[in-house]
Design an enzyme around this catalytic site. Sequence first.
Site, PDB file in Angstrom:
ATOM      1  N   ASP A 234       0.870  -1.158   0.000  1.00 44.05           N
ATOM      2  CA  ASP A 234       0.000   0.000   0.000  1.00 44.05           C
ATOM      3  C   ASP A 234       0.917   1.219   0.000  1.00 44.05           C
ATOM      4  O   ASP A 234       2.104   1.100   0.298  1.00 44.05           O
ATOM      5  CB  ASP A 234      -0.847  -0.060   1.276  1.00 44.05           C
ATOM      6  CG  ASP A 234      -1.681   1.168   1.443  1.00 44.05           C
ATOM      7  OD1 ASP A 234      -2.274   1.592   0.441  1.00 44.05           O
ATOM      8  OD2 ASP A 234      -1.742   1.690   2.557  1.00 44.05           O
TER       9      ASP A 234
ATOM     10  N   GLU B 110      -7.347  15.479   8.256  1.00 42.44           N
ATOM     11  CA  GLU B 110      -8.163  16.451   8.996  1.00 42.44           C
ATOM     12  C   GLU B 110      -7.340  17.145  10.069  1.00 42.44           C
ATOM     13  O   GLU B 110      -7.468  18.353  10.268  1.00 42.44           O
ATOM     14  CB  GLU B 110      -9.346  15.725   9.649  1.00 42.44           C
ATOM     15  CG  GLU B 110     -10.397  15.321   8.651  1.00 42.44           C
ATOM     16  CD  GLU B 110     -11.698  14.937   9.330  1.00 42.44           C
ATOM     17  OE1 GLU B 110     -11.640  14.587  10.515  1.00 42.44           O
ATOM     18  OE2 GLU B 110     -12.741  15.010   8.675  1.00 42.44           O
TER      19      GLU B 110
ATOM     20  N   LYS C 197     -15.744  20.005   1.623  1.00 43.00           N
ATOM     21  CA  LYS C 197     -14.384  19.699   1.186  1.00 43.00           C
ATOM     22  C   LYS C 197     -14.423  18.326   0.535  1.00 43.00           C
ATOM     23  O   LYS C 197     -15.278  17.490   0.862  1.00 43.00           O
ATOM     24  CB  LYS C 197     -13.411  19.728   2.350  1.00 43.00           C
ATOM     25  CG  LYS C 197     -13.500  18.524   3.263  1.00 43.00           C
ATOM     26  CD  LYS C 197     -12.304  18.437   4.157  1.00 43.00           C
ATOM     27  CE  LYS C 197     -12.488  17.207   5.064  1.00 43.00           C
ATOM     28  NZ  LYS C 197     -11.794  17.269   6.302  1.00 43.00           N
TER      29      LYS C 197
ATOM     30  N   THR D 267      -2.503   1.522  -4.755  1.00 43.86           N
ATOM     31  CA  THR D 267      -2.949   2.644  -3.945  1.00 43.86           C
ATOM     32  C   THR D 267      -4.269   3.192  -4.458  1.00 43.86           C
ATOM     33  O   THR D 267      -4.605   3.052  -5.630  1.00 43.86           O
ATOM     34  CB  THR D 267      -1.893   3.761  -3.921  1.00 43.86           C
ATOM     35  OG1 THR D 267      -2.427   4.854  -3.207  1.00 43.86           O
ATOM     36  CG2 THR D 267      -1.511   4.184  -5.306  1.00 43.86           C
ATOM     37  N   GLY D 268      -4.991   3.776  -3.548  1.00 42.99           N
ATOM     38  CA  GLY D 268      -6.240   4.410  -3.936  1.00 42.99           C
ATOM     39  C   GLY D 268      -6.038   5.840  -4.414  1.00 42.99           C
ATOM     40  O   GLY D 268      -6.963   6.477  -4.879  1.00 42.99           O
ATOM     41  N   ASP D 269      -4.818   6.313  -4.316  1.00 42.77           N
ATOM     42  CA  ASP D 269      -4.529   7.694  -4.696  1.00 42.77           C
ATOM     43  C   ASP D 269      -4.586   7.877  -6.200  1.00 42.77           C
ATOM     44  O   ASP D 269      -4.642   6.933  -6.954  1.00 42.77           O
ATOM     45  CB  ASP D 269      -3.125   8.068  -4.209  1.00 42.77           C
ATOM     46  CG  ASP D 269      -3.196   8.849  -2.932  1.00 42.77           C
ATOM     47  OD1 ASP D 269      -4.294   9.342  -2.640  1.00 42.77           O
ATOM     48  OD2 ASP D 269      -2.162   8.948  -2.251  1.00 42.77           O
TER      49      ASP D 269
ATOM     50  N   LYS E 284      -7.518  -4.616  -5.026  1.00 42.30           N
ATOM     51  CA  LYS E 284      -6.210  -4.936  -4.466  1.00 42.30           C
ATOM     52  C   LYS E 284      -6.092  -6.432  -4.232  1.00 42.30           C
ATOM     53  O   LYS E 284      -5.123  -7.068  -4.616  1.00 42.30           O
ATOM     54  CB  LYS E 284      -6.003  -4.197  -3.136  1.00 42.30           C
ATOM     55  CG  LYS E 284      -5.697  -2.731  -3.277  1.00 42.30           C
ATOM     56  CD  LYS E 284      -5.424  -2.136  -1.905  1.00 42.30           C
ATOM     57  CE  LYS E 284      -5.052  -0.659  -2.012  1.00 42.30           C
ATOM     58  NZ  LYS E 284      -4.708  -0.074  -0.728  1.00 42.30           N
TER      59      LYS E 284
ATOM     60  N   ASP F 259      -1.496  -0.795   5.824  1.00 40.70           N
ATOM     61  CA  ASP F 259      -1.739  -0.304   7.175  1.00 40.70           C
ATOM     62  C   ASP F 259      -3.194   0.018   7.438  1.00 40.70           C
ATOM     63  O   ASP F 259      -3.590   0.174   8.575  1.00 40.70           O
ATOM     64  CB  ASP F 259      -0.903   0.946   7.445  1.00 40.70           C
ATOM     65  CG  ASP F 259      -1.449   2.146   6.720  1.00 40.70           C
ATOM     66  OD1 ASP F 259      -1.863   1.974   5.553  1.00 40.70           O
ATOM     67  OD2 ASP F 259      -1.479   3.236   7.293  1.00 40.70           O
TER      68      ASP F 259
ATOM     69  N   ASN G 269      -8.456  -0.514   4.239  1.00 41.79           N
ATOM     70  CA  ASN G 269      -8.622  -0.847   2.833  1.00 41.79           C
ATOM     71  C   ASN G 269      -7.601  -1.875   2.347  1.00 41.79           C
ATOM     72  O   ASN G 269      -7.665  -2.351   1.229  1.00 41.79           O
ATOM     73  CB  ASN G 269      -8.549   0.420   1.971  1.00 41.79           C
ATOM     74  CG  ASN G 269      -7.260   1.159   2.191  1.00 41.79           C
ATOM     75  OD1 ASN G 269      -6.553   0.895   3.159  1.00 41.79           O
ATOM     76  ND2 ASN G 269      -6.925   2.053   1.300  1.00 41.79           N
TER      77      ASN G 269
END
Lengths: 1102, 369
Positions: free
Chosen positions: A424, A565, A631, A745-747, A863, A883, A886
């Site tokens: 991840d 946050e 946001k 990665t989800g990015d 994944k 970690d 997800n």
Amino acid sequence: CSALTAYLHLRQVFVPTESGQGSLTGVDSTLFSLSLSLSLSLPVRTVVSNLPFEDLKKREQPNRRYEGNAIKTNKYRLWSFIPMNLFEQFHRMANIYFVGLAILNFVPVVNAFQPEVALIPICVILALTTVKDGWEDFRRYQTDQQLNNTPCFIFNRKQMCFMERRWKDVRVGDFVRVLSNEIIPADILLLHTSDPDGVCHMETANLDGETSLKQRKVVPGFSTLVRALSVVCENPNNNLNLFKGYVERPDKRRTGFGIDSLLLRGCTVRNTDDAAGIVVYAGHETKSMLNNSGPRYKRSKIERKMNTDVLFCVVLLFFMCLIGALGTVQGTSLSIIQDALHADNGNYIPSVLAGFYMFFTMIILLQVMIPVSLYVSIELVKMVQIFFITQDVELYDEELDSRVQCRALNITEDLGQIQYIFSDKTGTLTENKMVFRRCSIMGTEYCHEENGAVGEFVSPYFLKQETVVVPDRKLMLEVDRQMASIQTGPYLDFFLALAICNTVLVSSVKTLADPFSTDEDESDGFHSSNVSDATGQKGISSERKVKSSPSGSEEVCYEAHSPDEAALIHAAKAYGFSMVERTPHYVTVKLPNEALLKFEVLDILTFDSTRRRMSIIVRHPHTKEITMYTKGADSAVMERLGNVFSVPVKTQKDLDMYARNGLRTLCFAKKVEVLEQEFRAWSAVRQEALSAMDEKEERLMETANFIESNFNLLGATGIEDRLQESVPETILALRRAGMQLWVLTGDKPETAINIAYSCKLLEHEDLFLYTNAVSVICQSVCKMRLEDTLGELRRSTLAPGADHQFRGYNSAFTGPLMEPSIGLVIDGPTLSMAMSDELVEQFVELCKHCRAVLCCRVTPLQKSAVVKLIRQKLRVMTLAVGDGANDVNMIQAADVGIGVSGQEGMQAVMASDFAITRFKHLQRLLLVHGHWCYSRLANMVIYFFYKNVAYVNLLFWYQFFCGFSATAMIDYWLMIFFNLFFTSAPPIMFGIMDKEVSDSTLLSLPELYKRGQHSEGYRRSTFWIAILDAFYQSLVCFFIPYWTYNGSDIGIFAFGTPMNTVSLFTIILHLAIEIKSWVSLLSASSLHKTMTKTSLSLLINI
Amino acid sequence: MMASSYSAKEEDGHHSGSAGLGGDAIRTRKPDNTAFKQQRLPAWQPILTAGTVLPAFFIIGLIFIPIGIGLYVTSKNIKEFEIDYTGTDMSSPCFNCSQSFSWNSTTPCRCVLFFSLDQPFESNVFMYYGLSNFYQNHRRYVKSRDDSQLNGDERSLKEPSKECEPYRTNENKPIAPCGAIANSMFNDTLDLFYIDPNGTKTQIPLMKKGIAWWTDKHVKFRNPGGSNPNLTAVFIETAKPVNWRKPVYELDTDPENNGFINEDFIVWMRTAALPTFRKLYRIIQKKNDMTPTLPRGNYSLEVTYNYPVRSFEGRKRMILSAISWMGGKNPFLGIAYITVGSICFFLGVVLLFIHHKYGNRNNSSDIPN
């Protein structure tokens, strides 16, 4: 005092039931469930209060069918321990085999030994295991007892107060009170708290390790409930995040509640003086108990291989026995013996039958061929290996005070065979400690250079300082200007959004004095320079405030759900916009001019992964107008903007720049002046959706989407997620060790690629294939591209060096092989296309050629699908490291799952086989411990096979000289104790202590890891070579004494005992040659064994 | 399992709490930095190099070859004489005896074999009988005995062990000694005569005591009835083994060598490990004067042929052997030592050659340690 109010409150609630007892008893609980099953079409449970039934007998209790709160995790009872345990043990094939043989020995026609003696080894093995199991079970029993006897408070109707009882006395339907910092004894539906807002905070650290507080609410409207209640909810299940049900009053009015009214067993109540509620699930039916499935059993690669080799041994044994049987049938000229023995009553045993009997006798004689102590020894060795791994001081993390955790007990050696690593990104490669780096407001970009600089030097205290945001000077002035003049404006709105549009909780805990004086000096320096520049009086005051707050005693403490946050709210604070209080209905913000703004919170649309944004709807205290701050991810916000001016375009440019620099981006938007009526109408719809039982999620989504539109863009932020310490080095080492590294990665792709570059996953000279959903519209295009790339690849590998522009070489890793180093970047939608049935072969083929693969924007399910695909198609050992929640799927799908205990809670760790704290620990865990565990275990297993075959063959060769009569020339006792005593300790010590290569060498030469990857320690050929070696050695050990004594007057045991000794010496000497490093303990154990053995055999010889 | 992980968690929580409050008294989970736990125990890591392996080969060679030569020469010098008297050939004097055989014939069959010794036997001479193809090590045969009976146990004498079947009882009387081993006891009588060059026959005195192991004679084998000298009375309730001609109490006239403690019997009861074996029959003691125990010359062996071997194609032999420090004549051990020694030496030479010629090539790529 609060206890008193609680009591009064409950009394108010429950007293009427006293009078209403008659009516309540009349209510048939089955009626409830009937009416419910109609409305819910789900199996449900109905819980009524126990209070009216207190005097009834046990079997008349309405909740009698539900489990009590006493837990019992021990498997056995005292009286049934032995039979139950034996039954469990006989699930293992080897045990059945040995017991079967021992029983066979009692059959007179086939017995080979004294049957009683032959029982000893298997009894010892079974007894050892029984003792071990018994001890473990006793430990479980003790902890159960401890938990069951923990005190708690249960409401008693006679006394009209809460009585102190034990956890085990809690029943479903009881009213239980939990005080602050107490552990919740069962799953409790929250009905009352000391908090005026009906809120209770609980810490779920015991459950999922997350230390953040979760907020729980009293069932809405309950306090007005005066009649008896009955609670209807789902049947027990293990979903920690889902719980539905309703409270039904006698007048059939129903109040719904969800997971936010349920206190979970094992959690701790915090920040709330006391809370009370009705128990809905108890004991084993609680969500936490249902979630705990105990340690998972994985079978390691070596073990799978070993099992087939055990089968080979069985086949070998079968052939040897067959030879023995045939020899008997053939009938060596033993007529005198035949005459002597089988002449009883003239009944000769036909030779075929004799051969048949002999077959079984031979199995008994040669049973040692299958190593009886192998499984026990392996378990023992693995236990110690795990001990050593957890004891490694290099894998200890000072900051978190945690060691590496081994949660799976039997796959240590798999660590030494990993070929593919799936990692991840966030939190695993990076710190997941967010630092506010840049922001863009109304199209103007403000880069906070000083914040970037902080990260440059790595100080041990660095981790604690990500909260300190150094404001940008230019922006500060801008804010001050707007503050001073008009009191409103996009800048102020931006920071207000930063401060309130979140789910951060404020707790005003007094913090310790800030020990980081160096940093304070630094910020002082900055501020003093700033003061000289500052023009407005307010500027100075606001800065003073910022400065004083970190060291001041009235420090507010934020508890954020996500590090993003936290970073944002600290950034807002740095500019003077600090949230000082948050209640469910109000949020108070302190402005730079020390003024307090108390917004009324009308609604919060929480973040979810499909909408990818969150909103808060507030009423401005002064203007009373309804404002919505939002946001979210840039795509999620940008597409819903109301008016498109130049601001979004510029912001988008900034956002692209942020992404290129590897920053995480968020957009902030505002929607002003929602009309009062409009909001009312929407709110009504929303409420309806909230209380809906079916399709709740869809309806909530609809309402959210409805109001979240026509935004005005305020700005965007870029948050840096720093790389963890020595990640590039670790990746380099792992790659040198021959492991393929994938990052899932989800990015978004840009961020991911940048991180990949900075952690040396991709090199700039690498060829770089990038496929994303924009360029690949449909499957056919995707297919075409895959084929193209593959074709090119094949051409280039066929003609090496032909096309230099096409390929990037990386000679440092691949050396003379000249493999092109290709990095593949693929995004989620394309990945799902590539993994469709017709393309999957090409995709896998392409991946095999890639040095690094980067999958962006993938879902947790994808994944795990990728991991499974590679594992199955390429038949490789996979490791997944992550970690967050997800990554759980991925961790469970891989052969070895590693959890990084980081910022995102403990779900990944809970699902993992091993848990580490830093990514860099992977290097030592795999390269050193993996290698050691693998080579030790492989050598030990091979040695076990070898020693048993070498020994048993002595007996086999003897059969050729005793007329295949299954005579043993070695004393029974010596033979039976061969495995148990004479040759057990040295190989176990060998498996624990041997060190082929030192850890420093292993770390400096990662290439050594390839031995394990290619299973060079334990292959089929290794096994057969060991068997052949054993055959050879047994031949020597047998025939040298044979020729020496042939024709002499030697007796059977006088012949066999020296042979036994010689063979044992050879076997120990063989081990001595196998041992790579002589630790004193190891040599002592082998020496000791040889001595005992020799003295014993001498004794017997006499 | 839940409970245990639960409690571990509790511990953690508790710990973090105390760490926050306690300040100094922080109990860290840091592993001890000891040599054992960090797997840094002092260890000797032998690395095989030409410098250690080559001398090892040579040393093994140089030690083994002399040992082998010593053993071989010693074995060569041990005098041994062997004569087969089975009588399978028509020409053999014992042919008739071997053909006409029945277990219960009352007239013993005798035959005489002549042989000559080329060299005299100087020291004590051990006289063996040898049997071939006799599987005394057969499992059921080996088991077919009752050790407690042989140890003089009265109960076992009356009730022999089941292992003795089918030689447990005969005509409702317990057999003493029971079992197949005893039943098949070797019962040929061998007498040795020296034939002077002038033709006179002198019987050579054969010692029949001292041929059994001390422990067997004094510990494992005992006559029943304690010190009762009248063995006939002790064994009165028992039957003799089926194949025996005489009951066990008539094996010898000497009470110290009769019954279960008869040494011939004890020797037989110690079952041989291999199908071709010899068993000590008599000892020819060295005379006190300077004359050799068995001077060179002609001898005759008079056999009372009782023991049938034709049914299992066995052979019977008489062996005369001297004894040295290494036991009986056995050239194999010497040869084995010489062979192994030579192979090691040869390998040493070959490896030395290889090392000398190619060894310097890759010194630089030694494994860093």
